[in-house]
Design a protein around this motif. Structure first.
Motif, short mmCIF file in Angstrom:
data_model
loop_
_atom_site.label_atom_id
_atom_site.label_comp_id
_atom_site.label_asym_id
_atom_site.label_seq_id
_atom_site.Cartn_x
_atom_site.Cartn_y
_atom_site.Cartn_z
N LEU A 50 -4.22 13.15 -13.97
CA LEU A 50 -2.92 12.94 -13.36
C LEU A 50 -2.69 13.85 -12.15
O LEU A 50 -2.28 13.40 -11.08
N GLN A 51 -2.95 15.13 -12.34
CA GLN A 51 -2.62 16.13 -11.31
C GLN A 51 -3.49 16.00 -10.06
O GLN A 51 -3.01 16.14 -8.94
N PHE A 52 -4.79 15.75 -10.23
CA PHE A 52 -5.70 15.81 -9.09
C PHE A 52 -6.17 14.45 -8.60
O PHE A 52 -6.82 14.38 -7.56
N ILE A 53 -5.83 13.38 -9.29
CA ILE A 53 -6.26 12.06 -8.83
C ILE A 53 -5.06 11.13 -8.64
O ILE A 53 -4.81 10.64 -7.55
N LEU A 54 -4.31 10.90 -9.70
CA LEU A 54 -3.25 9.91 -9.64
C LEU A 54 -2.08 10.34 -8.75
O LEU A 54 -1.64 9.58 -7.88
N PHE A 55 -1.56 11.55 -8.93
CA PHE A 55 -0.44 12.01 -8.12
C PHE A 55 -0.76 12.06 -6.63
O PHE A 55 0.04 11.61 -5.80
N PRO A 56 -1.92 12.60 -6.21
CA PRO A 56 -2.25 12.56 -4.77
C PRO A 56 -2.38 11.13 -4.22
O PRO A 56 -1.96 10.87 -3.09
N LEU A 57 -2.93 10.21 -5.00
CA LEU A 57 -3.02 8.83 -4.54
C LEU A 57 -1.64 8.22 -4.34
O LEU A 57 -1.39 7.54 -3.34
N LEU A 58 -0.76 8.46 -5.28
CA LEU A 58 0.60 7.92 -5.15
C LEU A 58 1.34 8.56 -3.97
O LEU A 58 2.09 7.88 -3.26
N ALA A 59 1.13 9.84 -3.74
CA ALA A 59 1.77 10.51 -2.61
C ALA A 59 1.25 9.96 -1.29
O ALA A 59 2.03 9.75 -0.35
N ASN A 60 -0.07 9.73 -1.19
CA ASN A 60 -0.63 9.17 0.04
C ASN A 60 -0.13 7.76 0.28
O ASN A 60 0.14 7.37 1.40
N HIS A 61 0.00 6.99 -0.79
CA HIS A 61 0.51 5.63 -0.66
C HIS A 61 1.95 5.65 -0.15
O HIS A 61 2.33 4.89 0.74
N SER A 62 2.74 6.55 -0.69
CA SER A 62 4.13 6.69 -0.28
C SER A 62 4.21 7.11 1.20
O SER A 62 5.02 6.57 1.96
N ALA A 63 3.39 8.05 1.60
CA ALA A 63 3.38 8.51 2.99
C ALA A 63 2.95 7.40 3.93
O ALA A 63 3.51 7.23 5.02
N ALA A 64 1.95 6.62 3.52
CA ALA A 64 1.49 5.50 4.35
C ALA A 64 2.59 4.45 4.49
O ALA A 64 2.78 3.89 5.57
N SER A 65 3.30 4.19 3.41
CA SER A 65 4.41 3.23 3.47
C SER A 65 5.50 3.72 4.41
O SER A 65 6.06 2.95 5.18
N LEU A 66 5.77 5.01 4.36
CA LEU A 66 6.78 5.59 5.24
C LEU A 66 6.36 5.47 6.71
O LEU A 66 7.16 5.11 7.57
N ARG A 67 5.08 5.76 7.00
CA ARG A 67 4.59 5.63 8.37
C ARG A 67 4.64 4.18 8.85
O ARG A 67 4.99 3.92 10.01
N ALA A 68 4.31 3.24 7.98
CA ALA A 68 4.37 1.82 8.35
C ALA A 68 5.81 1.40 8.63
O ALA A 68 6.08 0.67 9.59
N GLU A 69 6.73 1.87 7.81
CA GLU A 69 8.15 1.56 8.02
C GLU A 69 8.64 2.16 9.34
O GLU A 69 9.39 1.53 10.09
N GLN A 70 8.22 3.38 9.63
CA GLN A 70 8.62 4.03 10.88
C GLN A 70 8.05 3.27 12.08
O GLN A 70 8.75 3.07 13.08
N ALA A 71 6.82 2.83 11.99
CA ALA A 71 6.22 2.05 13.09
C ALA A 71 6.96 0.73 13.27
O ALA A 71 7.18 0.29 14.40
N SER A 72 7.35 0.12 12.17
CA SER A 72 8.09 -1.14 12.24
C SER A 72 9.45 -0.92 12.91
O SER A 72 9.87 -1.72 13.75
N ARG A 73 10.13 0.17 12.56
CA ARG A 73 11.42 0.46 13.19
C ARG A 73 11.25 0.73 14.68
O ARG A 73 12.07 0.30 15.50
N THR A 74 10.17 1.44 15.05
CA THR A 74 9.92 1.71 16.47
C THR A 74 9.68 0.41 17.22
O THR A 74 10.21 0.22 18.31
N LEU A 75 8.90 -0.49 16.63
CA LEU A 75 8.64 -1.78 17.27
C LEU A 75 9.94 -2.58 17.41
O LEU A 75 10.20 -3.17 18.45
N ASP A 76 10.76 -2.58 16.36
CA ASP A 76 12.04 -3.28 16.43
C ASP A 76 12.93 -2.70 17.53
O ASP A 76 13.57 -3.44 18.27
N LEU A 77 12.94 -1.38 17.63
CA LEU A 77 13.75 -0.72 18.66
C LEU A 77 13.24 -1.08 20.05
O LEU A 77 14.03 -1.41 20.94
N MET A 78 11.93 -1.06 20.22
CA MET A 78 11.35 -1.39 21.53
C MET A 78 11.66 -2.84 21.89
O MET A 78 11.98 -3.15 23.03
N THR A 79 11.57 -3.72 20.92
CA THR A 79 11.86 -5.13 21.17
C THR A 79 13.33 -5.34 21.52
O THR A 79 13.66 -6.08 22.43
#
Length: 159
Positions: free
Chosen positions: A29-58
């Motif tokens: 849990l500590q060294f495999i599952l939790f880091p994977l979930l954190a990276n997934h969450s961070a990637a989702s946040l970056r994708a959402e931020q990129a989407s908002r930037t694209l929407d703003l530019m458009t």
């Protein structure tokens, strides 16, 4: 080690086995599952931020389809492309760190520590005003909401 194990009663072996299984679960849990979930969450946040930037530019009319390319269909020479790139950067207040023109006429531009919106607006302006599109682009996060980027503008104008 084997002698120690053999000396344990059946109950003690069960407790040691359960403790080992619990330890394995905690490590998993500590060294495999939790880091994977954190990276997934961070990637989702970056994708959402990129989407908002694209929407703003458009929404600000800076999308690639917002203006017809004014390219005349003729190739621009490297010096003309370099001047158009620098003029557009000056109009946008973009500080160009380095401009290099290769023997093949490829113009390489490096931009350090600016916000992504300004870089995208500059690229869209180049496309709409001079018909230039980057043939290669690299954008990396520089921290504090800034990006560091490098672009290559090839030998032919975009059209």
């Amino acid at each position: 080690m084997i002698e120690w194990w053999d000396k344990l009663s059946l109950r003690e072996r069960g407790l040691v086995g359960a403790a080992a299984a619990l330890l394995a679960l905690i490590v998993l849990l500590q060294f495999i599952l939790f880091p994977l979930l954190a990276n997934h969450s961070a990637a989702s946040l970056r994708a959402e931020q990129a989407s908002r930037t694209l929407d703003l530019m458009t929404s600000r009319g800076l999308s690639p389809t917002s203006g017809a390319s004014s390219s005349s269909g003729a190739a621009l020479d490297a010096d003309t492309r370099r001047r158009a790139i620098l003029d557009a950067a000056t109009r946008r207040g973009l500080a160009i760190a380095r401009v290099q023109v290769s023997a093949e006429g490829v113009v390489t531009v490096q931009v350090d520590d600016t916000n992504a919106e300004n870089v995208f607006a500059w690229l869209f302006e180049l496309r709409s005003s001079a018909g230039l599109e980057a043939s290669k682009a690299t954008i990396t996060q520089a921290g504090e909401g800034l990006v560091r980027s490098s672009f290559e503008f090839g030998g032919m104008s975009a059209g």
